[in-house]
Design a protein around this motif. Structure first.
Motif, PDB file in Angstrom:
ATOM      1  N   ILE A  95      85.119  33.108   9.179  1.00  0.00           N
ATOM      2  CA  ILE A  95      86.489  33.159   9.394  1.00  0.00           C
ATOM      3  C   ILE A  95      87.313  32.717   8.181  1.00  0.00           C
ATOM      4  O   ILE A  95      88.370  33.042   7.895  1.00  0.00           O
ATOM      5  N   GLN A  96      86.985  31.400   7.834  1.00  0.00           N
ATOM      6  CA  GLN A  96      87.741  30.843   6.700  1.00  0.00           C
ATOM      7  C   GLN A  96      87.706  31.947   5.341  1.00  0.00           C
ATOM      8  O   GLN A  96      88.822  32.115   4.949  1.00  0.00           O
ATOM      9  N   GLN A  97      86.765  32.444   4.950  1.00  0.00           N
ATOM     10  CA  GLN A  97      86.537  33.320   3.910  1.00  0.00           C
ATOM     11  C   GLN A  97      87.269  34.680   4.161  1.00  0.00           C
ATOM     12  O   GLN A  97      88.061  35.160   3.510  1.00  0.00           O
ATOM     13  N   GLU A  98      87.132  35.024   5.425  1.00  0.00           N
ATOM     14  CA  GLU A  98      88.069  36.332   5.962  1.00  0.00           C
ATOM     15  C   GLU A  98      89.417  36.229   5.686  1.00  0.00           C
ATOM     16  O   GLU A  98      90.215  36.996   5.099  1.00  0.00           O
ATOM     17  N   ILE A  99      89.921  35.074   6.109  1.00  0.00           N
ATOM     18  CA  ILE A  99      91.404  34.915   5.993  1.00  0.00           C
ATOM     19  C   ILE A  99      91.928  34.746   4.546  1.00  0.00           C
ATOM     20  O   ILE A  99      92.886  35.185   4.201  1.00  0.00           O
ATOM     21  N   ILE A 100      91.075  33.649   3.931  1.00  0.00           N
ATOM     22  CA  ILE A 100      91.510  33.397   2.381  1.00  0.00           C
ATOM     23  C   ILE A 100      91.303  34.772   1.511  1.00  0.00           C
ATOM     24  O   ILE A 100      92.274  35.110   0.813  1.00  0.00           O
ATOM     25  N   GLN A 101      90.309  35.718   1.859  1.00  0.00           N
ATOM     26  CA  GLN A 101      90.161  36.932   1.082  1.00  0.00           C
ATOM     27  C   GLN A 101      91.413  37.869   1.400  1.00  0.00           C
ATOM     28  O   GLN A 101      91.765  38.738   0.595  1.00  0.00           O
ATOM     29  N   LEU A 102      91.573  37.797   2.777  1.00  0.00           N
ATOM     30  CA  LEU A 102      92.908  38.694   3.188  1.00  0.00           C
ATOM     31  C   LEU A 102      94.079  38.228   2.403  1.00  0.00           C
ATOM     32  O   LEU A 102      94.792  39.212   1.882  1.00  0.00           O
ATOM     33  N   LEU A 103      94.581  36.817   2.351  1.00  0.00           N
ATOM     34  CA  LEU A 103      95.593  36.474   1.670  1.00  0.00           C
ATOM     35  C   LEU A 103      95.448  36.704   0.140  1.00  0.00           C
ATOM     36  O   LEU A 103      96.521  36.927  -0.509  1.00  0.00           O
ATOM     37  N   LEU A 104      94.207  36.770  -0.522  1.00  0.00           N
ATOM     38  CA  LEU A 104      94.124  37.267  -1.809  1.00  0.00           C
ATOM     39  C   LEU A 104      94.549  38.389  -2.132  1.00  0.00           C
ATOM     40  O   LEU A 104      95.255  38.792  -3.101  1.00  0.00           O
ATOM     41  N   ARG A 105      94.169  39.417  -1.025  1.00  0.00           N
ATOM     42  CA  ARG A 105      94.399  40.772  -1.373  1.00  0.00           C
ATOM     43  C   ARG A 105      95.898  41.180  -1.290  1.00  0.00           C
ATOM     44  O   ARG A 105      96.332  42.046  -1.988  1.00  0.00           O
ATOM     45  N   LYS A 106      96.463  40.262  -0.503  1.00  0.00           N
ATOM     46  CA  LYS A 106      97.850  40.455  -0.109  1.00  0.00           C
ATOM     47  C   LYS A 106      98.935  39.861  -1.041  1.00  0.00           C
ATOM     48  O   LYS A 106     100.096  39.733  -0.790  1.00  0.00           O
ATOM     49  N   GLY A 107      98.298  39.081  -2.113  1.00  0.00           N
ATOM     50  CA  GLY A 107      99.568  38.708  -3.251  1.00  0.00           C
ATOM     51  C   GLY A 107      99.272  37.330  -3.635  1.00  0.00           C
ATOM     52  O   GLY A 107      99.915  36.702  -4.535  1.00  0.00           O
ATOM     53  N   CYS A 108      98.335  36.282  -2.695  1.00  0.00           N
ATOM     54  CA  CYS A 108      98.118  35.033  -3.153  1.00  0.00           C
ATOM     55  C   CYS A 108      97.205  34.881  -4.274  1.00  0.00           C
ATOM     56  O   CYS A 108      96.483  35.905  -4.542  1.00  0.00           O
ATOM     57  N   ARG A 109      97.283  33.880  -5.019  1.00  0.00           N
ATOM     58  CA  ARG A 109      96.301  33.554  -6.087  1.00  0.00           C
ATOM     59  C   ARG A 109      95.412  32.171  -5.506  1.00  0.00           C
ATOM     60  O   ARG A 109      96.120  31.304  -5.083  1.00  0.00           O
ATOM     61  N   ALA A 110      94.110  32.181  -5.760  1.00  0.00           N
ATOM     62  CA  ALA A 110      93.349  30.936  -5.495  1.00  0.00           C
ATOM     63  C   ALA A 110      93.935  29.610  -6.177  1.00  0.00           C
ATOM     64  O   ALA A 110      94.110  29.724  -7.553  1.00  0.00           O
ATOM     65  N   ALA A 111      94.127  28.720  -5.660  1.00  0.00           N
ATOM     66  CA  ALA A 111      94.795  27.557  -6.167  1.00  0.00           C
ATOM     67  C   ALA A 111      93.646  27.008  -7.037  1.00  0.00           C
ATOM     68  O   ALA A 111      92.284  26.565  -6.599  1.00  0.00           O
ATOM     69  N   ASN A 112      93.949  26.249  -8.249  1.00  0.00           N
ATOM     70  CA  ASN A 112      93.209  25.365  -8.943  1.00  0.00           C
ATOM     71  C   ASN A 112      93.134  23.973  -8.543  1.00  0.00           C
ATOM     72  O   ASN A 112      93.891  23.642  -7.447  1.00  0.00           O
ATOM     73  N   PRO A 113      92.251  22.981  -8.783  1.00  0.00           N
ATOM     74  CA  PRO A 113      92.029  21.770  -8.274  1.00  0.00           C
ATOM     75  C   PRO A 113      93.346  20.987  -8.327  1.00  0.00           C
ATOM     76  O   PRO A 113      93.835  21.141  -9.539  1.00  0.00           O
ATOM     77  N   GLY A 114      93.897  20.262  -7.231  1.00  0.00           N
ATOM     78  CA  GLY A 114      95.156  19.574  -7.520  1.00  0.00           C
ATOM     79  C   GLY A 114      96.322  20.263  -7.455  1.00  0.00           C
ATOM     80  O   GLY A 114      97.361  19.458  -7.709  1.00  0.00           O
ATOM     81  N   GLU A 115      96.222  21.631  -7.553  1.00  0.00           N
ATOM     82  CA  GLU A 115      97.591  22.272  -7.747  1.00  0.00           C
ATOM     83  C   GLU A 115      98.747  22.155  -6.701  1.00  0.00           C
ATOM     84  O   GLU A 115      99.776  22.260  -7.206  1.00  0.00           O
ATOM     85  N   PHE A 116      98.412  21.935  -5.633  1.00  0.00           N
ATOM     86  CA  PHE A 116      99.335  21.852  -4.580  1.00  0.00           C
ATOM     87  C   PHE A 116     100.259  20.322  -4.965  1.00  0.00           C
ATOM     88  O   PHE A 116     101.387  20.156  -4.768  1.00  0.00           O
ATOM     89  N   THR A 117      99.235  19.350  -5.329  1.00  0.00           N
ATOM     90  CA  THR A 117     100.077  18.123  -5.632  1.00  0.00           C
ATOM     91  C   THR A 117     100.781  18.195  -6.933  1.00  0.00           C
ATOM     92  O   THR A 117     101.585  17.333  -7.246  1.00  0.00           O
TER      93      THR A 117
END
Length: 469
Positions: A95-117
């Motif tokens: 489930i985790q990977q399905e949602i993340i892959q869906l969001l990546l396809r819709k325009g998100c980019r995978a975050a780098n380490p510590g990027e939110f902070t």
């Protein structure tokens, strides 16, 4: 640094669990998630209030991936200071990977380490020292390190530095102004007040620098080397302290051929105990390598615990003399290192025999304890004694304690520049020369809080964060 796009990452630990949280942050976070989520209430995420939670289905077109709770943070009122959506889904790895892959396809980019902070820092939600404390808080595994990280994250350290920097900056402005009126030979900065400020800054910097010795060991754990002849109960003591069978216990001398390490918390302080190979003359090549490592571990330890078998020595004058020689060897080789001598297996001795040992050894060591690692007798007193080796006064008083080597280095450089300013005041140097040193001191203050920074520095700091934070 590219911070104008929208990033996504798993905010909880990887692997299967009851719940997983997927964090999405960026200017298009809500717009990207909105069409992928069907709320039970029928509301659109773009129309709901900030800081609200909604139950519904995460969908990939008509396919339902999971029923989840979605938290919405609009505008700048989020951890990162930008629109954020957090999806609390079931913790299946699929489930985790399905949602993340869906969001990546819709325009998100995978975050780098510590990027939110990192974004929280760039967007002014916290300064750099507070951001670094987030990583320390996540890594804290005992009460003391948790307390220090929490204090720093709440701005205790940065507030103190920012106040000093502001006061110094005010005087720096007056000094710089004097340069514009150099021909008139006027002083805008009162030298007596400036002297008082420089003295106060020196005092604060020295206190913070001195606190690093305590902060560093609290953050990383106090290394304790357990040494002694083979088969005196070092492994049994380690097991008693850890309350588990971590080390192999055997009647065969020389069983421990390598160092064994483990960490426990005593009084909220982390202690890293190192069970080493026994020290003795040996022709066994492998055991000899272990003994060599023992001395290397003593070198790196904060405290050395020398353990001996009291049941073998008892009233034997020759054995007692040899023991004194071994203790003196360690004391002479490591004179600055606290040495705790422990008589083990006292459950096999009479009270008079124990007292005889104490009377013989007390003059040769500052710290002497009697225990039975097998029965647990004296272990509590040992823990108390080990705590006494740690300067916890500043921690108990809730004083600011430095734990970060980058901050320590910047403080040393700032103090060096402030000392130059002090020398300039003593020598009555002209304003233009003192202004150079003041600017350098302000630069090093700014390095700590992030008012002075660069992409390389930020990259090095946040590369050590976990992805999702």
């Amino acid at each position: 640094m590219k911070i104008n796009d929208t990033i996504v990452a798993l905010a909880t630990a990887s692997g299967a669990g009851a719940i997983a949280i997927i964090r999405v942050s960026g200017k298009d976070a809500i717009e990207i998630v909105n069409p992928l989520f069907s709320a039970k209430s029928g509301k659109q995420l773009k129309d709901v209030n900030s800081h609200t939670i909604h139950l519904g289905d995460v969908k990939d077109n008509a396919k339902i991936i999971d029923e989840a709770l979605v938290s919405v943070f609009k505008g700048t009122k989020s951890y990162t200071g930008e629109p954020t959506v957090e999806i609390s889904c079931h913790g299946s790895h699929y489930i985790q990977q399905e949602i993340i892959q869906l969001l990546l396809r819709k325009g998100c980019r995978a975050a780098n380490p510590g990027e939110f902070t990192l974004r929280a820092f760039i967007n002014g939600k916290m300064d750099l020292s507070q951001a670094e404390a987030v990583a320390d808080l996540i890594a804290s595994d005992n009460e003391a390190s948790h307390q220090l990280a929490l204090q720093q994250m709440r701005g205790g350290f940065s507030t103190e530095i920012a106040k000093l920097r502001e006061e110094l900056l005010n005087f720096a402005s007056l000094i710089e102004l004097e340069l514009d009126f150099a021909e008139e030979d006027v002083e805008f900065a009162n030298r007596d007040e400036f002297q008082n400020l420089v003295t106060r800054i020196q005092t604060v910097l020295k206190r913070l620098i001195d606190s690093f010795a305590t902060g560093n060991v609290i953050k990383n754990g106090i290394p304790i080397a357990i040494v002694g002849e083979p088969n005196v109960g070092k492994s049994t003591l380690l097991n008693a302290l850890l309350n588990e069978e971590r080390a192999i216990v055997s009647d065969i001398a020389g069983t421990t051929r390598d160092t064994i390490e483990d960490e426990i918390s005593i009084g909220g302080i982390g202690f890293r105990f190192i069970d080493t190979a026994g020290i003795r003359e040996t022709k066994d090549v492998i055991e000899g390598l272990g003994i060599k490592k023992t001395f290397e571990k003593i070198e790196k330890s904060q405290v050395t615990v020398y353990l001996f078998d009291a049941s073998l020595i008892k009233n034997d004058a020759i054995r007692i003399k040899n023991l004194k020689v071994e203790v003196e060897k360690i004391k002479n080789r490591f004179p600055q290192k606290p040495l705790l001598v422990i008589a083990n297996k006292i459950d096999a001795l009479l009270d008079s025999e124990i007292q005889n040992l104490i009377d013989n050894l007390k003059p040769h060591t500052t710290h002497l304890l009697t225990i039975s690692a097998k029965t647990g007798l004296g272990i509590e007193e040992l823990q108390t004694t080990l705590l006494d080796f740690v300067n916890t006064g500043a921690l108990k008083n809730n004083d600011t304690i430095i734990t970060n080597s980058r901050h320590y280095d910047a403080l040393l450089k700032a103090l060096e520049e402030i000392n130059k300013v002090q020398d300039g005041l003593n020598a009555n140097l002209p304003s233009d020369l003192m202004a150079i040193d003041i600017r350098q001191a302000l630069f090093h203050f700014g390095e700590i809080t992030g008012q002075v920074t660069n992409d390389e520095l930020l990259g090095n700091i946040f590369a050590n964060f976990c992805i999702g934070k």
